[in-house]
Design a protein around this motif. Structure first.
Motif, PDB file in Angstrom:
ATOM      1  N   ILE A   6      -0.117  -1.732  -0.811  1.00 41.91           N
ATOM      2  CA  ILE A   6      -0.897  -0.969   0.149  1.00 41.91           C
ATOM      3  C   ILE A   6      -2.323  -1.526   0.222  1.00 41.91           C
ATOM      4  CG2 ILE A   6      -1.654   1.313   0.888  1.00 41.91           C
ATOM      5  CD1 ILE A   6       1.407   1.111   0.651  1.00 41.91           C
ATOM      6  N   LEU A   7      -2.722  -1.973   1.397  1.00 39.85           N
ATOM      7  CA  LEU A   7      -4.075  -2.452   1.625  1.00 39.85           C
ATOM      8  C   LEU A   7      -4.966  -1.273   2.016  1.00 39.85           C
ATOM      9  CD1 LEU A   7      -5.971  -4.956   2.015  1.00 39.85           C
ATOM     10  CD2 LEU A   7      -5.267  -4.924   4.423  1.00 39.85           C
ATOM     11  N   VAL A   8      -6.123  -1.159   1.363  1.00 39.63           N
ATOM     12  CA  VAL A   8      -7.069  -0.069   1.652  1.00 39.63           C
ATOM     13  C   VAL A   8      -8.421  -0.687   1.992  1.00 39.63           C
ATOM     14  CG1 VAL A   8      -8.146   2.043   0.783  1.00 39.63           C
ATOM     15  CG2 VAL A   8      -5.865   1.387  -0.047  1.00 39.63           C
ATOM     16  N   PHE A   9      -9.013  -0.256   3.110  1.00 37.72           N
ATOM     17  CA  PHE A   9     -10.355  -0.739   3.428  1.00 37.72           C
ATOM     18  C   PHE A   9     -11.121   0.295   4.234  1.00 37.72           C
ATOM     19  CE2 PHE A   9      -7.713  -2.368   6.890  1.00 37.72           C
ATOM     20  CZ  PHE A   9      -8.473  -2.151   8.023  1.00 37.72           C
ATOM     21  N   LEU A  30      -3.520   5.804  -5.495  1.00 39.69           N
ATOM     22  CA  LEU A  30      -2.241   5.258  -5.017  1.00 39.69           C
ATOM     23  C   LEU A  30      -1.204   4.989  -6.107  1.00 39.69           C
ATOM     24  CD1 LEU A  30      -3.148   3.008  -1.981  1.00 39.69           C
ATOM     25  CD2 LEU A  30      -1.144   4.497  -2.143  1.00 39.69           C
ATOM     26  N   PRO A  31      -1.600   4.423  -7.270  1.00 39.36           N
ATOM     27  CA  PRO A  31      -0.579   4.178  -8.300  1.00 39.36           C
ATOM     28  C   PRO A  31       0.163   5.436  -8.759  1.00 39.36           C
ATOM     29  CG  PRO A  31      -2.567   2.928  -8.775  1.00 39.36           C
ATOM     30  CD  PRO A  31      -2.903   3.852  -7.638  1.00 39.36           C
ATOM     31  N   ASP A  32      -0.490   6.594  -8.658  1.00 38.75           N
ATOM     32  CA  ASP A  32       0.172   7.855  -9.040  1.00 38.75           C
ATOM     33  C   ASP A  32       1.334   8.186  -8.116  1.00 38.75           C
ATOM     34  OD1 ASP A  32      -1.705   8.146 -11.054  1.00 38.75           O
ATOM     35  OD2 ASP A  32      -2.992   9.491  -9.895  1.00 38.75           O
ATOM     36  N   PHE A  33       1.351   7.565  -6.940  1.00 35.69           N
ATOM     37  CA  PHE A  33       2.406   7.839  -5.965  1.00 35.69           C
ATOM     38  C   PHE A  33       3.329   6.634  -5.770  1.00 35.69           C
ATOM     39  CE2 PHE A  33      -1.131  10.615  -5.254  1.00 35.69           C
ATOM     40  CZ  PHE A  33      -0.521  11.858  -5.148  1.00 35.69           C
ATOM     41  N   ASP A  75       2.755  -3.816   2.744  1.00 37.72           N
ATOM     42  CA  ASP A  75       3.773  -2.911   3.278  1.00 37.72           C
ATOM     43  C   ASP A  75       3.149  -1.695   3.943  1.00 37.72           C
ATOM     44  OD1 ASP A  75       6.061  -4.403   2.053  1.00 37.72           O
ATOM     45  OD2 ASP A  75       5.063  -3.790   0.194  1.00 37.72           O
ATOM     46  N   GLY A  76       1.930  -1.373   3.540  1.00 33.93           N
ATOM     47  CA  GLY A  76       1.217  -0.240   4.111  1.00 33.93           C
ATOM     48  C   GLY A  76      -0.268  -0.529   4.154  1.00 33.93           C
ATOM     49  N   ILE A  77      -0.967   0.160   5.040  1.00 39.32           N
ATOM     50  CA  ILE A  77      -2.415  -0.011   5.190  1.00 39.32           C
ATOM     51  C   ILE A  77      -3.067   1.355   5.356  1.00 39.32           C
ATOM     52  CG2 ILE A  77      -4.269  -0.940   6.650  1.00 39.32           C
ATOM     53  CD1 ILE A  77      -2.372  -3.251   7.392  1.00 39.32           C
ATOM     54  N   VAL A  78      -4.137   1.591   4.609  1.00 33.56           N
ATOM     55  CA  VAL A  78      -4.945   2.798   4.794  1.00 33.56           C
ATOM     56  C   VAL A  78      -6.305   2.370   5.326  1.00 33.56           C
ATOM     57  CG1 VAL A  78      -5.917   4.873   3.747  1.00 33.56           C
ATOM     58  CG2 VAL A  78      -3.797   3.894   2.811  1.00 33.56           C
ATOM     59  N   ILE A  79      -6.642   2.842   6.514  1.00 35.57           N
ATOM     60  CA  ILE A  79      -7.954   2.587   7.088  1.00 35.57           C
ATOM     61  C   ILE A  79      -8.797   3.848   6.932  1.00 35.57           C
ATOM     62  CG2 ILE A  79      -9.255   1.933   9.139  1.00 35.57           C
ATOM     63  CD1 ILE A  79      -6.760   0.599  10.234  1.00 35.57           C
ATOM     64  N   VAL A  80      -9.928   3.696   6.290  1.00 36.35           N
ATOM     65  CA  VAL A  80     -10.837   4.819   6.055  1.00 36.35           C
ATOM     66  C   VAL A  80     -12.095   4.543   6.878  1.00 36.35           C
ATOM     67  CG1 VAL A  80     -12.012   6.207   4.321  1.00 36.35           C
ATOM     68  CG2 VAL A  80      -9.923   4.973   3.700  1.00 36.35           C
ATOM     69  N   SER A  81     -12.387   5.413   7.839  1.00 36.28           N
ATOM     70  CA  SER A  81     -13.466   5.068   8.765  1.00 36.28           C
ATOM     71  C   SER A  81     -14.424   6.211   9.029  1.00 36.28           C
ATOM     72  CB  SER A  81     -12.867   4.615  10.103  1.00 36.28           C
ATOM     73  OG  SER A  81     -13.883   4.348  11.039  1.00 36.28           O
TER      74      SER A  81
END
Length: 196
Positions: A6-9, A30-33, A75-81
Motif C-alpha cells: 500500500i502506497l501512502v502519500f 496499516l500493518p495491523d490490518f 496493490d493499493g494507494i491512500v491519498i491524504v490531502s
C-alpha cells in the motif's frame, strides 16, 4: 500470498502539515490490518506545472514516470490531502495530471490508476474535515482516471486535537473510520492481487 503493498502519500509538502501527519498515522496503522505500507513525499517528485506545449517539446518529466511506476507497483494507494478552497491542492492535481500522461514502455504493464485500489483521506482544523475535497478527489479519480476507489473515506475534523503525542489518531470516531477504511482497502487490494 504476500501482504498487499500500500502506497501512502500526502498532497501537502508543507512543514508541519497535518495531512502529512495523518499519512504517517495511516502508514503506521496499516500493518495491523495486513498491509505493507510505503510512505513517500511528493517533495521527492518535482514536476513543472502541466503544459501541453511543454510536454510536446520535452516529453513527460522523469519524476512523473518514476511516480507512475511507483503507483503501478502497489496493490493499493491512500491519498491524504488538504482541502484548498473546497478542492484539491495544486501540487496533488498537477502530480496526478502528469502521471496520467505517462505512456508505458514496450512490454511494460504500467497501470497507475487501474491496477491499485484507492482510498482517500484528509484532515482539517475545521468542522467538516475536508469533506468537499474528498468529494472532488473521488470524482477526479473515478471519473477522470477510471480508478477504483473504496466507499470508505476518512475526513478528520478539528485536527489540532485529533492526534496523540506519538502522532496517532486519538480514540474516537475518526480512528474507528480509519480502521474500517484500512480493513476494506487491504481486503480489496488482496482480492485484486490474486486476480493480477
Amino acid at each position: 500470498m504476500s501482504a498487499p503493498k500500500i502506497l501512502v502519500f500526502s498532497g501537502s509538502i508543507r512543514s508541519g502539515s497535518v495531512n502529512t501527519k495523518l499519512a504517517n498515522a495511516i502508514a503506521n496503522a496499516l500493518p495491523d490490518f495486513g498491509g505493507a505500507a510505503s510512505l513517500v513525499s511528493l517533495e521527492n517528485f518535482e514536476m513543472p506545472i502541466y503544459n501541453g506545449d511543454l510536454e510536446a517539446k520535452d516529453g513527460v518529466p522523469k519524476a512523473a514516470k518514476q511516480f507512475a511506476e511507483l503507483m503501478a507497483a502497489h496493490d493499493g494507494i491512500v491519498i491524504v490531502s488538504p482541502e484548498y478552497n473546497a478542492g484539491l491542492p495544486a501540487l496533488l492535481k498537477n502530480t496526478l495530471d502528469w502521471v496520467s500522461r505517462v505512456k508505458p514502455e514496450a512490454d511494460q504493464d504500467l497501470r497507475p490508476f487501474k491496477k491499485p485500489v484507492f482510498a482517500i483521506a484528509g484532515a482539517s482544523p475545521g468542522a467538516i474535515g475536508t469533506l468537499r475535497n474528498l468529494t472532488a478527489m473521488r470524482a477526479m479519480l473515478m471519473q477522470g482516471f477510471g480508478a477504483l476507489v473504496i466507499p470508505e473515506q476518512l475526513g478528520v475534523p478539528n485536527s489540532h486535537s485529533a492526534f496523540d503525542a506519538e502522532g496517532n489518531l486519538n480514540d474516537g470516531r475518526p480512528k474507528s473510520i480509519m480502521e474500517a477504511m484500512l480493513k476494506s482497502l487491504v481486503t480489496k487490494a488482496s482480492a485484486l492481487q490474486e486476480e493480477h
